[in-house]
Write a protein that holds these residues in place. Sequence first.
Motif, PDB file in Angstrom:
ATOM      1  N   THR A  69       0.834  -1.205   0.000  1.00  0.00           N
ATOM      2  CA  THR A  69       0.000   0.000   0.000  1.00  0.00           C
ATOM      3  C   THR A  69       0.866   1.251   0.000  1.00  0.00           C
ATOM      4  O   THR A  69       0.583   2.217  -0.722  1.00  0.00           O
ATOM      5  CB  THR A  69      -0.920   0.006   1.239  1.00  0.00           C
ATOM      6  OG1 THR A  69      -1.707  -1.181   1.223  1.00  0.00           O
ATOM      7  CG2 THR A  69      -1.822   1.218   1.243  1.00  0.00           C
ATOM      8  N   LYS A  70       1.920   1.228   0.767  1.00  0.00           N
ATOM      9  CA  LYS A  70       2.821   2.386   0.823  1.00  0.00           C
ATOM     10  C   LYS A  70       3.486   2.604  -0.532  1.00  0.00           C
ATOM     11  O   LYS A  70       3.589   3.742  -1.005  1.00  0.00           O
ATOM     12  CB  LYS A  70       3.879   2.172   1.899  1.00  0.00           C
ATOM     13  CG  LYS A  70       4.799   3.347   2.069  1.00  0.00           C
ATOM     14  CD  LYS A  70       5.803   3.122   3.159  1.00  0.00           C
ATOM     15  CE  LYS A  70       6.738   4.323   3.252  1.00  0.00           C
ATOM     16  NZ  LYS A  70       7.813   4.122   4.203  1.00  0.00           N
ATOM     17  N   THR A  72       2.320   1.720  -3.430  1.00  0.00           N
ATOM     18  CA  THR A  72       1.286   2.189  -4.352  1.00  0.00           C
ATOM     19  C   THR A  72       1.002   3.673  -4.145  1.00  0.00           C
ATOM     20  O   THR A  72       0.896   4.435  -5.111  1.00  0.00           O
ATOM     21  CB  THR A  72      -0.015   1.382  -4.163  1.00  0.00           C
ATOM     22  OG1 THR A  72       0.280  -0.006  -4.319  1.00  0.00           O
ATOM     23  CG2 THR A  72      -1.067   1.792  -5.159  1.00  0.00           C
ATOM     24  N   ASP A  73       0.910   4.082  -2.874  1.00  0.00           N
ATOM     25  CA  ASP A  73       0.672   5.497  -2.584  1.00  0.00           C
ATOM     26  C   ASP A  73       1.829   6.366  -3.079  1.00  0.00           C
ATOM     27  O   ASP A  73       1.605   7.443  -3.637  1.00  0.00           O
ATOM     28  CB  ASP A  73       0.473   5.702  -1.081  1.00  0.00           C
ATOM     29  CG  ASP A  73      -0.839   5.143  -0.577  1.00  0.00           C
ATOM     30  OD1 ASP A  73      -1.750   4.904  -1.425  1.00  0.00           O
ATOM     31  OD2 ASP A  73      -0.970   4.940   0.649  1.00  0.00           O
ATOM     32  N   ASP A  74       3.052   5.888  -2.891  1.00  0.00           N
ATOM     33  CA  ASP A  74       4.211   6.647  -3.378  1.00  0.00           C
ATOM     34  C   ASP A  74       4.199   6.747  -4.896  1.00  0.00           C
ATOM     35  O   ASP A  74       4.518   7.809  -5.450  1.00  0.00           O
ATOM     36  CB  ASP A  74       5.514   5.980  -2.904  1.00  0.00           C
ATOM     37  CG  ASP A  74       5.726   6.121  -1.410  1.00  0.00           C
ATOM     38  OD1 ASP A  74       5.063   6.984  -0.774  1.00  0.00           O
ATOM     39  OD2 ASP A  74       6.549   5.357  -0.864  1.00  0.00           O
ATOM     40  N   LEU A  76       1.543   6.676  -6.824  1.00  0.00           N
ATOM     41  CA  LEU A  76       0.463   7.583  -7.222  1.00  0.00           C
ATOM     42  C   LEU A  76       0.879   9.044  -7.021  1.00  0.00           C
ATOM     43  O   LEU A  76       0.534   9.909  -7.827  1.00  0.00           O
ATOM     44  CB  LEU A  76      -0.799   7.277  -6.426  1.00  0.00           C
ATOM     45  CG  LEU A  76      -1.547   6.003  -6.832  1.00  0.00           C
ATOM     46  CD1 LEU A  76      -2.713   5.740  -5.869  1.00  0.00           C
ATOM     47  CD2 LEU A  76      -2.053   6.100  -8.257  1.00  0.00           C
ATOM     48  N   LYS A  77       1.609   9.310  -5.951  1.00  0.00           N
ATOM     49  CA  LYS A  77       2.078  10.672  -5.703  1.00  0.00           C
ATOM     50  C   LYS A  77       3.057  11.113  -6.782  1.00  0.00           C
ATOM     51  O   LYS A  77       3.052  12.253  -7.219  1.00  0.00           O
ATOM     52  CB  LYS A  77       2.734  10.780  -4.323  1.00  0.00           C
ATOM     53  CG  LYS A  77       1.741  10.750  -3.194  1.00  0.00           C
ATOM     54  CD  LYS A  77       2.436  10.850  -1.851  1.00  0.00           C
ATOM     55  CE  LYS A  77       1.438  10.757  -0.708  1.00  0.00           C
ATOM     56  NZ  LYS A  77       2.119  10.782   0.609  1.00  0.00           N
TER      57      LYS A  77
END
Length: 80
Positions: A69-70, A72-74, A76-77
């Motif tokens: 998840t981390k 993926t979030d990175d 996306l950012k």
Amino acid sequence: MVKTRIVIALLAALLLISCSKKEPVKTTEQQKMEMDQAAKVTRENTVWGDQVKALDKAKDTAAAAADATKKTDDALKKAD
């Protein structure tokens, strides 16, 4: 009479305190070794061993999911 009882009580208290067994201070390596040994015994336990192993797998899976998840979030950012 009262003074003698007080003195005897103080001496008895000092004797008990001086004779008490003190636990030796353990190093962090000794504490870690004891914890690892206790964990090993728990996992080898016929009653609780399978459940503890299943909890370990679930914990590893949750950690892997949090890591994914981390990432993926990175990603996306960065994409924004």
